[in-house]
Write a protein that holds these residues in place. Structure first.
Motif, short mmCIF file in Angstrom:
data_model
loop_
_atom_site.label_atom_id
_atom_site.label_comp_id
_atom_site.label_asym_id
_atom_site.label_seq_id
_atom_site.Cartn_x
_atom_site.Cartn_y
_atom_site.Cartn_z
N ALA A 51 0.82 -1.22 0.00
CA ALA A 51 0.00 0.00 0.00
C ALA A 51 0.85 1.26 0.00
CB ALA A 51 -0.93 0.00 1.22
N GLY A 52 2.10 1.12 0.48
CA GLY A 52 2.99 2.29 0.50
C GLY A 52 3.38 2.77 -0.89
N ARG A 53 3.18 1.95 -1.90
CA ARG A 53 3.48 2.34 -3.29
C ARG A 53 2.22 2.68 -4.09
NH1 ARG A 53 8.57 0.87 -5.31
NH2 ARG A 53 10.10 1.21 -3.65
N TYR A 54 1.07 2.68 -3.46
CA TYR A 54 -0.17 2.95 -4.19
C TYR A 54 -0.27 4.43 -4.53
CZ TYR A 54 -5.13 3.38 -5.26
OH TYR A 54 -6.33 3.65 -5.87
N THR A 55 -0.47 4.74 -5.79
CA THR A 55 -0.57 6.14 -6.23
C THR A 55 -1.86 6.39 -7.02
OG1 THR A 55 0.71 5.59 -8.22
CG2 THR A 55 1.92 6.46 -6.31
#
Length: 513
Positions: free
Chosen positions: A488-492
């Protein structure tokens, strides 16, 4: 390719979590749901005392065939001590002995029990002798026999006699003879002994039953006195405060009679503390036995091997990552605004004691009052650090004030406001006031209510029985939470709130196509 390392790490964490979970369920037989096993209690007595550089004997009363329960296992944890157990009528005593003890010493007794519907809660042994009528003083004698005669006329047998006597003895507006006999300043044990003293006037055998209540997770508990009377066939139990017959389903009878709980020779300052925890330890016991047979150490190094008081702590701590996952979902994918990342999780933990509705009300009141004071501090033109220190002091004073006022108004839920993390509240008020000044009251209120909504959802998830069970028995599943959080830390992409904001543009683009 730039996300390959992150995705590989998430995949590795997921595989490890699923593999450990599968091994524990399929190979060792650990259930995935708390409902798949019988209710099991683990009760622990911790004995502490000071050695006096000489030989010592420590005698502790322990359960003997407790009514309503079956004993699955028991352990005497005492390295370097000799151990012996003795039966004393309806009771059982364990004796530890050692030489040249010095300093503080700690001994443990642990018993694992399960509810047994076939085990009668009324006991038949031992058969008592009928007591002699005590030598009462003159005013006491008149009061006792007047009360007994009145109770006898309104009862049909020993059970109804005891119930009527207890009802009268605990009446908020007692009769004159009860006032003479009742000592309002005495403790619960002394009250039961006084009732025994009165029952002896009717020659009814009675005794004290020392009970450990097992409701919920118990830490730093103590025994509660109950009354038992003999009707000629069996011992009947009564709640000495209400007169209700029978032991509750969650009452563990530790021992009976006037003997001391702990008796020590050659040492000083003995104390006993009780802990209890409800788990599926019956299934765990079978799983641990199976693990030993196949030389597996998976369960030997699990949380179930920790002391019960520590287990109770980790049952709460292991749900914190679930609350953090809720924050990630609601902020990064739904688009709710919050003040900070961990503030909603900490507030959700406080809700465990305040309950959800009262927790939301108390949080709103405290933040509203703090915000008013913060606007006043703004006029004083203080520097940041002194302003935050002042805000922290004011928050604590507000918490104390709300507790006092709610107590005076009879709203005892207000006392639990002290469980709120005051530093987080102070920072929340500070952040809210800054957003109010920079972006207006609408953004500040949206962020404030968003924080409260996330805390409420987090509370619901963190206190769900299945979530608590899985987090404690299968802590490896938290690796799945970690893996999802990393991804989720890379979700954009778009958040749900953004799709709602731009719905008109999306509709226009669709119409053109």
């Amino acid at each position: 390719m730039k996300d390959l390392h992150l995705k590989t790490l998430a995949l590795f964490l997921s595989v490890v979590a699923i593999a450990l979970c599968f091994y524990k369920t399929e190979r060792l037989g650990v259930p995935l749901t708390p409902q798949s096993s019988a209710q099991v209690w683990t009760a622990e007595a911790t004995v502490r005392f000071d050695g006096q550089d000489r030989s010592a004997k420590i005698n502790l009363a322990v359960p003997k065939a407790p009514p309503g329960f079956s004993v699955l296992d028991e352990n005497f944890i005492s390295a370097g001590y000799g151990l012996a157990t003795n039966d004393l009528g309806a009771n059982r005593v364990v004796q530890w002995a050692a030489r040249n003890l010095s300093g503080q010493q700690t001994l443990y007794y642990r018993v694992v029990l399960t509810e047994d519907s076939d085990a009668h809660r009324d006991r038949t042994e031992p058969t008592p002798t009928y007591p002699d009528i005590p030598e009462y003083s003159d005013p006491e004698r008149a009061a006792v026999f007047t009360l007994l005669d009145s109770v006898r006329s309104r009862s049909a047998d020993t059970a109804s006699f005891a119930h009527e006597l207890l009802r009268r003895f605990n009446d908020p507006t007692p009769e004159a003879e009860v006032k003479v006999l009742r000592d309002e300043s005495s403790d619960a044990t002394a009250q039961v002994k006084q009732i025994q003293h009165i029952l002896a006037g009717a020659r009814i055998p009675s005794r004290i039953a020392h009970v450990l209540p097992l409701a919920g997770s118990l830490r730093h508990g103590s025994l509660t006195p109950w009354l038992e009377v003999y009707n000629g066939e069996r011992w009947l139990a009564f709640n000495p405060r209400t007169g209700a017959a029978g032991f509750p389903a969650d009452a563990l009878v530790w021992y009976s009679g006037d003997m001391p709980l702990v008796d020590i020779e050659g040492a000083d300052n003995a104390s006993v503390q009780f802990s209890a925890l409800r788990t599926s330890r019956d299934v765990m016991g079978l799983a641990q036995q199976r693990a030993r047979l196949i030389n597996s150490d998976v369960l030997e190094y699990s949380l179930l091997s920790l002391p019960i008081a520590t287990q109770n702590t980790y049952k709460i701590l292991l749900t914190v990552p679930l609350g953090a996952l809720v924050v990630v979902l609601l902020r990064n994918f739904i688009g709710l605004r919050t003040f900070g990342t961990f503030m909603p999780v900490l507030i959700a933990l406080a809700f465990r004691e305040t309950e959800l509705l009262w927790g939301c009300i108390l949080f709103t009141v405290l933040v509203a009052l703090g915000l008013i004071v913060r606007f006043y501090l703004e006029r004083l033109k203080l520097l940041l650090v002194p302003r935050l220190a002042s805000m922290l002091t004011i928050v604590i004073l507000l918490m104390a004030g709300v507790s006092v006022i709610s107590h005076k108004l009879g709203m005892e839920h207000g006392l639990s406001i002290a469980l709120f993390p005051m530093v987080i509240l102070a920072m929340t008020i500070e952040r809210m006031s800054i957003v109010w000044d920079e972006n207006g009251p609408k953004d500040a209120l949206l962020s404030g209510f968003g924080s409260l909504a996330v805390a409420a959802v987090g509370f619901v998830v963190m206190t769900h029985p299945l979530a608590e069970y899985l987090a404690f028995v299968f802590p490896e599943l938290l690796l799945l939470v970690l893996a999802f959080t990393l991804l989720a830390g890379r979700y954009t992409g778009y958040r749900v709130s953004e799709l709602w904001r731009f719905r008109a543009s999306a509709r226009a683009i669709t119409n053109k196509q």
